[in-house]
Design a protein around this motif. Sequence first.
Motif, mmCIF file in Angstrom:
data_model
loop_
_atom_site.group_PDB
_atom_site.id
_atom_site.type_symbol
_atom_site.label_atom_id
_atom_site.label_comp_id
_atom_site.label_asym_id
_atom_site.label_seq_id
_atom_site.Cartn_x
_atom_site.Cartn_y
_atom_site.Cartn_z
ATOM 1 N N ALA A 72 0.832 -1.204 0.000
ATOM 2 C CA ALA A 72 0.000 0.000 0.000
ATOM 3 C C ALA A 72 0.868 1.256 0.000
ATOM 4 O O ALA A 72 0.530 2.247 -0.662
ATOM 5 N N ARG A 73 1.961 1.227 0.728
ATOM 6 C CA ARG A 73 2.885 2.378 0.710
ATOM 7 C C ARG A 73 3.434 2.599 -0.698
ATOM 8 O O ARG A 73 3.542 3.735 -1.154
ATOM 9 N N GLY A 74 3.752 1.513 -1.386
ATOM 10 C CA GLY A 74 4.214 1.621 -2.767
ATOM 11 C C GLY A 74 3.154 2.236 -3.670
ATOM 12 O O GLY A 74 3.459 3.090 -4.513
ATOM 13 N N GLU A 75 1.904 1.804 -3.484
ATOM 14 C CA GLU A 75 0.802 2.366 -4.274
ATOM 15 C C GLU A 75 0.607 3.843 -3.965
ATOM 16 O O GLU A 75 0.326 4.648 -4.854
ATOM 17 N N TYR A 76 0.748 4.211 -2.694
ATOM 18 C CA TYR A 76 0.616 5.613 -2.318
ATOM 19 C C TYR A 76 1.659 6.461 -3.055
ATOM 20 O O TYR A 76 1.336 7.504 -3.619
ATOM 21 N N TRP A 77 2.915 5.992 -3.046
ATOM 22 C CA TRP A 77 3.979 6.784 -3.671
ATOM 23 C C TRP A 77 3.852 6.821 -5.191
ATOM 24 O O TRP A 77 4.263 7.800 -5.820
ATOM 25 N N LYS A 78 3.256 5.784 -5.790
ATOM 26 C CA LYS A 78 2.996 5.831 -7.239
ATOM 27 C C LYS A 78 2.002 6.941 -7.562
ATOM 28 O O LYS A 78 2.152 7.657 -8.542
ATOM 29 N N ALA A 79 0.968 7.046 -6.740
ATOM 30 C CA ALA A 79 -0.076 8.056 -6.965
ATOM 31 C C ALA A 79 0.345 9.445 -6.511
ATOM 32 O O ALA A 79 -0.172 10.451 -7.014
ATOM 33 N N ASN A 80 1.259 9.519 -5.546
ATOM 34 C CA ASN A 80 1.689 10.800 -4.967
ATOM 35 C C ASN A 80 3.204 10.845 -4.874
ATOM 36 O O ASN A 80 3.758 10.774 -3.768
ATOM 37 N N PRO A 81 3.903 10.976 -5.999
ATOM 38 C CA PRO A 81 5.367 10.969 -5.936
ATOM 39 C C PRO A 81 5.902 12.105 -5.064
ATOM 40 O O PRO A 81 5.335 13.204 -5.071
ATOM 41 N N PRO A 82 6.971 11.838 -4.312
ATOM 42 C CA PRO A 82 7.557 12.886 -3.474
ATOM 43 C C PRO A 82 8.038 14.062 -4.334
ATOM 44 O O PRO A 82 8.446 13.875 -5.483
ATOM 45 N N LYS A 83 7.978 15.222 -3.746
ATOM 46 C CA LYS A 83 8.412 16.435 -4.444
ATOM 47 C C LYS A 83 9.589 17.064 -3.688
ATOM 48 O O LYS A 83 9.834 16.753 -2.533
ATOM 49 N N GLY A 84 10.277 17.973 -4.369
ATOM 50 C CA GLY A 84 11.388 18.679 -3.728
ATOM 51 C C GLY A 84 12.501 17.731 -3.342
ATOM 52 O O GLY A 84 12.778 16.754 -4.016
ATOM 53 N N TRP A 85 13.134 18.029 -2.209
ATOM 54 C CA TRP A 85 14.270 17.224 -1.753
ATOM 55 C C TRP A 85 13.882 15.797 -1.404
ATOM 56 O O TRP A 85 14.712 14.892 -1.447
ATOM 57 N N ARG A 86 12.590 15.568 -1.100
ATOM 58 C CA ARG A 86 12.135 14.211 -0.738
ATOM 59 C C ARG A 86 12.272 13.220 -1.898
ATOM 60 O O ARG A 86 12.382 12.027 -1.678
ATOM 61 N N ARG A 87 12.232 13.738 -3.123
ATOM 62 C CA ARG A 87 12.346 12.824 -4.260
ATOM 63 C C ARG A 87 13.738 12.201 -4.348
ATOM 64 O O ARG A 87 13.936 11.218 -5.053
ATOM 65 N N LEU A 88 14.713 12.776 -3.629
ATOM 66 C CA LEU A 88 16.067 12.239 -3.623
ATOM 67 C C LEU A 88 16.229 11.078 -2.642
ATOM 68 O O LEU A 88 17.168 10.294 -2.756
ATOM 69 N N LEU A 89 15.327 10.974 -1.676
ATOM 70 C CA LEU A 89 15.383 9.883 -0.695
ATOM 71 C C LEU A 89 14.744 8.619 -1.263
ATOM 72 O O LEU A 89 13.716 8.693 -1.934
ATOM 73 N N PRO A 90 15.317 7.454 -0.981
ATOM 74 C CA PRO A 90 14.661 6.209 -1.407
ATOM 75 C C PRO A 90 13.266 6.102 -0.764
ATOM 76 O O PRO A 90 13.085 6.442 0.411
ATOM 77 N N LEU A 91 12.307 5.641 -1.532
ATOM 78 C CA LEU A 91 10.934 5.520 -1.019
ATOM 79 C C LEU A 91 10.855 4.564 0.163
ATOM 80 O O LEU A 91 10.009 4.726 1.043
ATOM 81 N N SER A 92 11.748 3.592 0.198
ATOM 82 C CA SER A 92 11.729 2.628 1.303
ATOM 83 C C SER A 92 12.060 3.285 2.644
ATOM 84 O O SER A 92 11.767 2.730 3.698
ATOM 85 N N LEU A 93 12.659 4.476 2.611
ATOM 86 C CA LEU A 93 12.993 5.197 3.840
ATOM 87 C C LEU A 93 11.932 6.225 4.221
ATOM 88 O O LEU A 93 12.056 6.892 5.238
ATOM 89 N N GLN A 94 10.896 6.354 3.400
ATOM 90 C CA GLN A 94 9.877 7.365 3.645
ATOM 91 C C GLN A 94 8.561 6.718 4.073
ATOM 92 O O GLN A 94 8.216 5.631 3.624
ATOM 93 N N VAL A 95 7.852 7.427 4.922
ATOM 94 C CA VAL A 95 6.530 6.988 5.367
ATOM 95 C C VAL A 95 5.516 7.978 4.790
ATOM 96 O O VAL A 95 5.707 9.184 4.911
ATOM 97 N N PRO A 96 4.455 7.482 4.155
ATOM 98 C CA PRO A 96 3.450 8.398 3.625
ATOM 99 C C PRO A 96 2.913 9.325 4.718
ATOM 100 O O PRO A 96 2.774 8.911 5.872
ATOM 101 N N PRO A 97 2.577 10.564 4.375
ATOM 102 C CA PRO A 97 2.110 11.531 5.371
ATOM 103 C C PRO A 97 0.672 11.312 5.827
ATOM 104 O O PRO A 97 0.176 12.050 6.674
ATOM 105 N N GLU A 98 0.006 10.312 5.278
ATOM 106 C CA GLU A 98 -1.368 10.007 5.678
ATOM 107 C C GLU A 98 -1.529 8.490 5.762
ATOM 108 O O GLU A 98 -0.738 7.752 5.171
ATOM 109 N N PRO A 99 -2.534 8.013 6.492
ATOM 110 C CA PRO A 99 -2.736 6.564 6.611
ATOM 111 C C PRO A 99 -3.008 5.922 5.253
ATOM 112 O O PRO A 99 -3.632 6.536 4.384
ATOM 113 N N VAL A 100 -2.537 4.691 5.084
ATOM 114 C CA VAL A 100 -2.759 3.958 3.837
ATOM 115 C C VAL A 100 -3.664 2.736 4.045
ATOM 116 O O VAL A 100 -3.733 1.861 3.196
ATOM 117 N N ASP A 101 -4.391 2.723 5.158
ATOM 118 C CA ASP A 101 -5.245 1.571 5.477
ATOM 119 C C ASP A 101 -6.290 1.304 4.389
ATOM 120 O O ASP A 101 -6.653 0.155 4.134
#
Length: 138
Positions: A87-116
């Motif tokens: 679900a986190r992967g699906e979240y990032w596909k729909a909402n790619p990180p912007k700015g400096w966050r796009r430089l971080l691996p997605l595996s190190l990032q937590v979506p800013p909203e619940p993905v339940d």
Amino acid sequence: MNIAALDPGRDKCGLAVLDETGKVLIRQVIETARLEQEVAGWHKAYGFSCLVEGNGTTSGQARQRLKQALPSLDIRVVDEYRTTEMARGEYWKANPPKGWRRLLPLSLQVPPEPVDDLVAVILGRRYLQDREDEKNER
């Protein structure tokens, strides 16, 4: 034929309704305290034939509450293995990180909203795929 899918949790749950092709009709994160009311309302609005529930930690409690409130509801349990990660992967596909966050691996990032709710969609699609696989084996 629509199905509902539930990712039960202590404080919040993911709830989704999908059609037989896996298309999402509605998805939302709801409060666990309102579980029975939300499922009953969605059942009336979308007429799903069964509810697919993940087998996580609080699934037994959620299933018991739903069986008491909606005794005629057909509840099927499916394996939740790796669904939060998916679900986190699906979240990032729909909402790619912007700015400096796009430089971080997605595996190190937590979506800013619940993905339940996305977990619920994955559970529903997993159930539909399992059902289709069973048909093809016959």
